[in-house]
Design an enzyme around this catalytic site. Structure first.
Site, PDB file in Angstrom:
ATOM      1  CB  SER A 117      -1.820   8.363 -21.753  1.00  0.00           C
ATOM      2  OG  SER A 117      -2.478   9.349 -22.060  1.00  0.00           O
ATOM      3  CE1 TYR A 141       2.230  10.622 -23.423  1.00  0.00           C
ATOM      4  CE2 TYR A 141      -0.039  11.002 -23.991  1.00  0.00           C
ATOM      5  CZ  TYR A 141       0.841  10.759 -23.019  1.00  0.00           C
ATOM      6  OH  TYR A 141       0.646  10.704 -21.593  1.00  0.00           O
ATOM      7  CE  LYS A 145       3.015   7.975 -21.076  1.00  0.00           C
ATOM      8  NZ  LYS A 145       3.815   7.683 -19.601  1.00  0.00           N
TER       9      LYS A 145
END
Length: 323
Positions: A117, A141, A145
């Site tokens: 991402s 998040y 990643k």
């Protein structure tokens, strides 16, 4: 040769499965259907309902389907929500990836394409993000990643795993009329759902340091993204050298206001967006170079912004009509 696509019943995953099928490559889908849709999986493609945290199940699927590589898209993908649910985010995205890599090692599966991402960059201090831009994630998040990328790197050193990680920016549009984005957090579906409900879409902040005062982001078509997953899988299968990380970016970007104007154009629904306050942590501009991916992964922007918006609207309204 069969590739397992984790999260293959989701918006991006189903497009990846379709892209593999379009070139005659077999896939098997593993998805817990927490955000995916069984009807998104093409007829004839095996769907195993289960979690990437279930290592014995992963071993079973990899062995029974004679899997030769994995495209790993399954995970918890909501950056904003991850701030409130960090443990859940890490369990799904870090522990889940470790579980998958363990199952792959146990069954001798040698290759993986990882869904990473742009959130790994946080708020970049450059107008054009490249793979050399420092990573500085600002949410659980984004952190999860980045840890996923590290897990692949370290497993590559330990076992010879062939791998690459594709950093996504804003994935939009539809490559097939029956597939559409159902995320409650992404801009395109938020605008579309508002228009379908007779509400006015909203812009969060108009005082950013951009030409029209709204955030500029990098929008790429989901079918282009899926195509490059196939290219990456083929390169890994053939043993061709790949970078460990690629940005799938447009190099240009568009503002939120431009998105609103484009949506009004393609839908024929005239509206003036409501204006709300800024959201905390939203940078002025994030746009990425896709130069390396163009060189190695057949990456190309094949759709205009208007075509992206039109395909998203067509797929969602078709689904609504047929429901």
């Amino acid at each position: 040769m069969t590739w397992m696509v984790t999260g293959g019943a989701g918006y991006i995953g189903s497009h990846v499965v379709k892209a593999f099928g379009d070139v005659g490559l077999r896939t098997v889908v593993l998805d817990d259907l927490s955000s995916g849709h069984e009807e998104f999986v093409p007829a004839g493609v095996p769907l195993v309902r289960g979690s990437i945290l279930d290592t014995p199940l992963l071993r079973q699927v990899l062995a029974e389907h004679e899997v030769t590589g994995v495209v790993h898209l399954a995970g918890f993908k909501y950056a904003g929500v991850s701030v409130q649910r960090p443990l859940h985010t890490y369990a799904q995205n870090v522990t889940g990836t470790a579980s998958l890599l363990e199952a792959m090692a146990d069954t001798g599966v040698p290759a993986i394409v990882f869904s990473s991402s742009a959130a790994t960059y946080g708020t970049p201090r450059t107008d054009l993000v490249t793979e050399d831009t420092p990573t500085a994630p600002e949410s659980p998040y984004g952190e999860s990643k980045l840890v996923g990328e590290w897990l692949l790197r370290d497993q590559g050193v330990a076992t010879g795993l062939r791998h690459t990680s594709l950093r996504y920016f804003n994935v939009v549009g539809s490559g097939s009329p029956e597939l559409y984005d159902t995320s409650p957090h992404n801009l395109f579906p938020l605008v579309i759902e508002a228009l379908l409900a007779g509400r006015t879409p909203r812009i969060n902040g108009t005082d950013y340091a951009t030409p029209d005062g709204t955030c500029v982001r990098d929008y790429v078509h989901v079918a282009d993204l899926a195509h490059s997953h196939v290219a990456a899988a083929r390169a890994l299968t053939d043993g061709r050298p790949l970078e460990h990380v690629y940005n799938l970016g447009s190099g240009q970007g568009a503002s939120v206001r431009q998105i609103m104007e484009t949506m009004a154009d393609v839908t024929g629904i005239a509206f003036e967006p409501e204006v709300g306050p800024r959201r905390a942590g939203d940078p002025d501009r994030i746009v990425a170079s896709g130069e390396l991916a163009t060189r190695d992964l057949e990456w190309q922007m094949r759709y205009t912004l208007r075509e992206m918006a039109a395909s998203a609207w067509e797929a969602r309204t078709r689904a609504r009509t047929s429901a």
